[in-house]
Design a protein around this motif. Structure first.
Motif, PDB file in Angstrom:
ATOM      1  N   ALA A   1      10.514  35.865 -38.776  1.00 10.96           N
ATOM      2  CA  ALA A   1      10.982  34.477 -38.808  1.00 10.96           C
ATOM      3  C   ALA A   1      11.531  34.173 -40.200  1.00 10.96           C
ATOM      4  O   ALA A   1      10.895  34.457 -41.209  1.00 10.96           O
ATOM      5  CB  ALA A   1       9.836  33.532 -38.468  1.00 10.96           C
ATOM      6  N   GLU A   2      12.739  33.605 -40.249  1.00  3.43           N
ATOM      7  CA  GLU A   2      13.414  33.410 -41.537  1.00  3.43           C
ATOM      8  C   GLU A   2      13.277  32.005 -42.095  1.00  3.43           C
ATOM      9  O   GLU A   2      13.617  31.770 -43.258  1.00  3.43           O
ATOM     10  CB  GLU A   2      14.903  33.770 -41.389  1.00  3.43           C
ATOM     11  CG  GLU A   2      15.128  35.244 -41.054  1.00  3.43           C
ATOM     12  CD  GLU A   2      16.592  35.599 -40.957  1.00  3.43           C
ATOM     13  OE1 GLU A   2      17.435  34.690 -41.101  1.00  3.43           O
ATOM     14  OE2 GLU A   2      16.897  36.787 -40.741  1.00  3.43           O
ATOM     15  N   VAL A   3      12.793  31.074 -41.287  1.00  4.59           N
ATOM     16  CA  VAL A   3      12.675  29.682 -41.739  1.00  4.59           C
ATOM     17  C   VAL A   3      11.250  29.214 -41.495  1.00  4.59           C
ATOM     18  O   VAL A   3      10.729  29.316 -40.377  1.00  4.59           O
ATOM     19  CB  VAL A   3      13.657  28.765 -40.990  1.00  4.59           C
ATOM     20  CG1 VAL A   3      13.501  27.316 -41.466  1.00  4.59           C
ATOM     21  CG2 VAL A   3      15.091  29.242 -41.190  1.00  4.59           C
ATOM     22  N   VAL A   4      10.608  28.700 -42.531  1.00  2.87           N
ATOM     23  CA  VAL A   4       9.254  28.180 -42.400  1.00  2.87           C
ATOM     24  C   VAL A   4       9.285  26.878 -41.611  1.00  2.87           C
ATOM     25  O   VAL A   4      10.199  26.067 -41.765  1.00  2.87           O
ATOM     26  CB  VAL A   4       8.612  27.966 -43.793  1.00  2.87           C
ATOM     27  CG1 VAL A   4       9.376  26.941 -44.597  1.00  2.87           C
ATOM     28  CG2 VAL A   4       7.159  27.568 -43.660  1.00  2.87           C
ATOM     29  N   GLN A   5       8.300  26.697 -40.739  1.00  2.00           N
ATOM     30  CA  GLN A   5       8.236  25.479 -39.951  1.00  2.00           C
ATOM     31  C   GLN A   5       7.912  24.292 -40.853  1.00  2.00           C
ATOM     32  O   GLN A   5       7.104  24.401 -41.775  1.00  2.00           O
ATOM     33  CB  GLN A   5       7.164  25.619 -38.872  1.00  2.00           C
ATOM     34  CG  GLN A   5       7.421  26.716 -37.867  1.00  2.00           C
ATOM     35  CD  GLN A   5       6.287  26.844 -36.876  1.00  2.00           C
ATOM     36  OE1 GLN A   5       5.492  25.921 -36.682  1.00  2.00           O
ATOM     37  NE2 GLN A   5       6.192  27.989 -36.232  1.00  2.00           N
ATOM     38  N   PRO A   6       8.525  23.147 -40.603  1.00  2.00           N
ATOM     39  CA  PRO A   6       8.234  21.949 -41.407  1.00  2.00           C
ATOM     40  C   PRO A   6       6.741  21.636 -41.383  1.00  2.00           C
ATOM     41  O   PRO A   6       6.091  21.663 -40.338  1.00  2.00           O
ATOM     42  CB  PRO A   6       9.044  20.846 -40.695  1.00  2.00           C
ATOM     43  CG  PRO A   6      10.161  21.576 -40.011  1.00  2.00           C
ATOM     44  CD  PRO A   6       9.574  22.897 -39.593  1.00  2.00           C
ATOM     45  N   GLY A   7       6.194  21.370 -42.570  1.00  2.00           N
ATOM     46  CA  GLY A   7       4.778  21.079 -42.686  1.00  2.00           C
ATOM     47  C   GLY A   7       3.905  22.300 -42.846  1.00  2.00           C
ATOM     48  O   GLY A   7       2.703  22.189 -43.069  1.00  2.00           O
ATOM     49  N   LYS A   8       4.510  23.503 -42.737  1.00  2.00           N
ATOM     50  CA  LYS A   8       3.741  24.745 -42.831  1.00  2.00           C
ATOM     51  C   LYS A   8       3.972  25.463 -44.164  1.00  2.00           C
ATOM     52  O   LYS A   8       3.526  26.592 -44.346  1.00  2.00           O
ATOM     53  CB  LYS A   8       4.137  25.694 -41.691  1.00  2.00           C
ATOM     54  CG  LYS A   8       3.704  25.237 -40.308  1.00  2.00           C
ATOM     55  CD  LYS A   8       2.261  25.584 -40.026  1.00  2.00           C
ATOM     56  CE  LYS A   8       1.887  25.384 -38.572  1.00  2.00           C
ATOM     57  NZ  LYS A   8       0.507  25.823 -38.280  1.00  2.00           N
TER      58      LYS A   8
END
Length: 450
Positions: free
Chosen positions: A238-245
């Motif tokens: 996964a190349e983009v961190v989830q918002p808030g994580k």
């Protein structure tokens, strides 16, 4: 002290001329060793500097009993297995350090140990950078920052100002014997905090564990380790961190052969769980009333991975044994249903606090225009906004797995390719100029001259 390729790259000369090198790699941990391998494969002249020993952080920057959080079939470089360990074993920290030292020997990496990099500045009158070190000056066309994410331990400002209270960061924790008599408060429930709290509990200590937001994967599910599941499900990539994580820790452990972290079970075994530590004043610690919420969100993360694994098995027709007991849940302990919001340290007999609160980067020595207003490196997959500067080993450098042993190896390959391409551009020469130089170098014929 280990020096590889001693004759190929002389040490910086304190009194003489600077050493010149195409690419300088700062740091000889897993990131620096990986970088050296890929640069060597592409024929890029380079030098790796390490202030202490190869993989020093694994030897002296961890507690005595630490093992890897992933099995050795997964947490390694492609070019070498861990000697003497079964594929599903978890390597002890000293075995990891030995592994990287052996790997550096195997690839004949040009590493200089015992050299501290003090300052890097861009040259004003020529290409590249001037690098000041504890052993002199180096001129480099490019600099790779391979110092990793664990540079400066962070203890938050809320730490108690009581001189009589023993307080250390998890980076300075070694074993239960170093702590004074009495109970211990461990602040932080990621991998480090959970493992330290469990070790202290096994040693007979009364332990309070402050639990914040976290991810909680199963150690294994349906006969596959969680690292395998994250791999086949594409989550490592996964190349983009989830918002808030962005700052959520992961509670996982390879200790004692590896087991799933279950906070309810830890409470059942004698650890008192408390919420996120909010403040400390006059010897009293105040906790947020979010313990049940934090544990519930960890449960959601855990169950979501089980659901994704079940769906993957069904979709691909895999013959893996069902594991219904993985979804069973212990009842909430009293410390969750009736949470402690204040803890008087003296009355509770708490004599020590261990802050498992993470690390901050320290790039004060890198004095180039490669950072945003908050001091965070500006880069794309490790290629800095400052031409000729590269970062390796940082969280989410290119993907979720970038800080793991195997992940840093793949990121290093990308960066080395970028460096090799730039090197070829700089080596370009105008064909017409080459022809003119060739003609000028030919001897003049006097035949026919009268």
């Amino acid at each position: 002290m280990t020096d590889l390729k001693q004759s190929a790259f002389p040490r910086p000369d304190r009194a003489g001329q600077p050493t010149e090198i195409d690419t300088l790699v700062v740091g000889a941990g897993q990131a620096g060793v990986a970088m050296s391998e890929h640069l060597s494969n592409l024929g890029v002249p380079h030098l790796v500097l390490e202030r202490k020993r190869i993989a020093e952080a694994w030897r002296t920057g961890r507690w005595d009993s630490l093992v890897t959080n992933g099995p050795v079939w997964h947490d390694r470089f492609p070019g070498m297995e861990f000697p003497g360990l079964a594929p599903d074993a978890f390597a002890h920290k000293d075995q990891v350090a030995d592994y990287f030292e052996a790997y550096a020997q195997q690839i004949n990496a040009p590493i200089r140990t015992g050299v501290d990099v003090l300052r890097v500045v861009r040259n004003a009158d020529r290409a590249g950078f001037t690098v000041e070190t504890s052993e002199g000056v180096i001129l480099a066309n490019r600099v790779v920052v391979a110092t990793g994410p664990f540079q400066r331990p962070v203890i938050p400002p809320i730490a108690a100002q009581d001189a009589g209270l023993y307080q250390i960061h998890s980076a300075d924790y070694r074993n239960p014997q170093q702590l004074p008599e009495g109970a211990v408060l461990v602040v932080g429930a990621g991998s480090s905090g959970v493992q330290i709290a469990d070790e202290l509990r096994r040693a007979g200590k009364q332990v309070y564990l402050s639990v914040g937001a976290h991810d909680r994967p199963p150690r294994a599910y349906r006969n596959r380790d969680f690292v395998w599941w994250l791999g086949v499900l594409g989550l490592w990539d996964a190349e983009v961190v989830q918002p808030g994580k962005e700052h959520v820790t992961i509670a996982v452990s390879g200790a004692h052969g590896g087991s799933t972290i279950d906070f309810r079970r830890l409470a059942q075994q004698g650890i008192t769980l408390v919420g996120l530590t909010q403040s400390i004043a006059d010897g009293v610690v105040h906790f947020q009333a979010n313990l049940a919420e934090n544990i519930a969100r960890g449960d959601e993360n855990y169950l979501s991975l089980l659901d994704a694994a079940d769906a993957y098995i069904a979709r691909n027709g895999l013959d893996l044994p069902e594991e219904p007991q993985a979804r069973e849940r212990l009842p909430d302990p009293d410390c969750v249903t009736q949470p402690i919001l204040e803890l008087d340290l003296a009355k509770a007999g708490v004599s020590a606090i261990i802050w498992a609160t993470g690390y901050a980067n320290d790039f004060s020595w890198l004095q180039v225009d490669a950072f945003d207003a908050n001091g965070k490196p500006q880069h794309q997959r490790g290629v800095s906004s400052e031409a000729g500067v590269y970062f390796l080993g940082l969280p989410w450098l290119s993907r979720r797995g970038s800080t793991f042993i195997w992940g840093v190896w793949h990121d290093a390959k990308h960066i080395a390719g970028h460096i090799a391409i730039q090197q070829k551009y700089l080596a370009y020469r105008d064909p017409s100029q080459c022809q003119a130089e060739t003609a000028a170098s030919q001897p003049v014929s006097l035949s026919g001259v009268r």
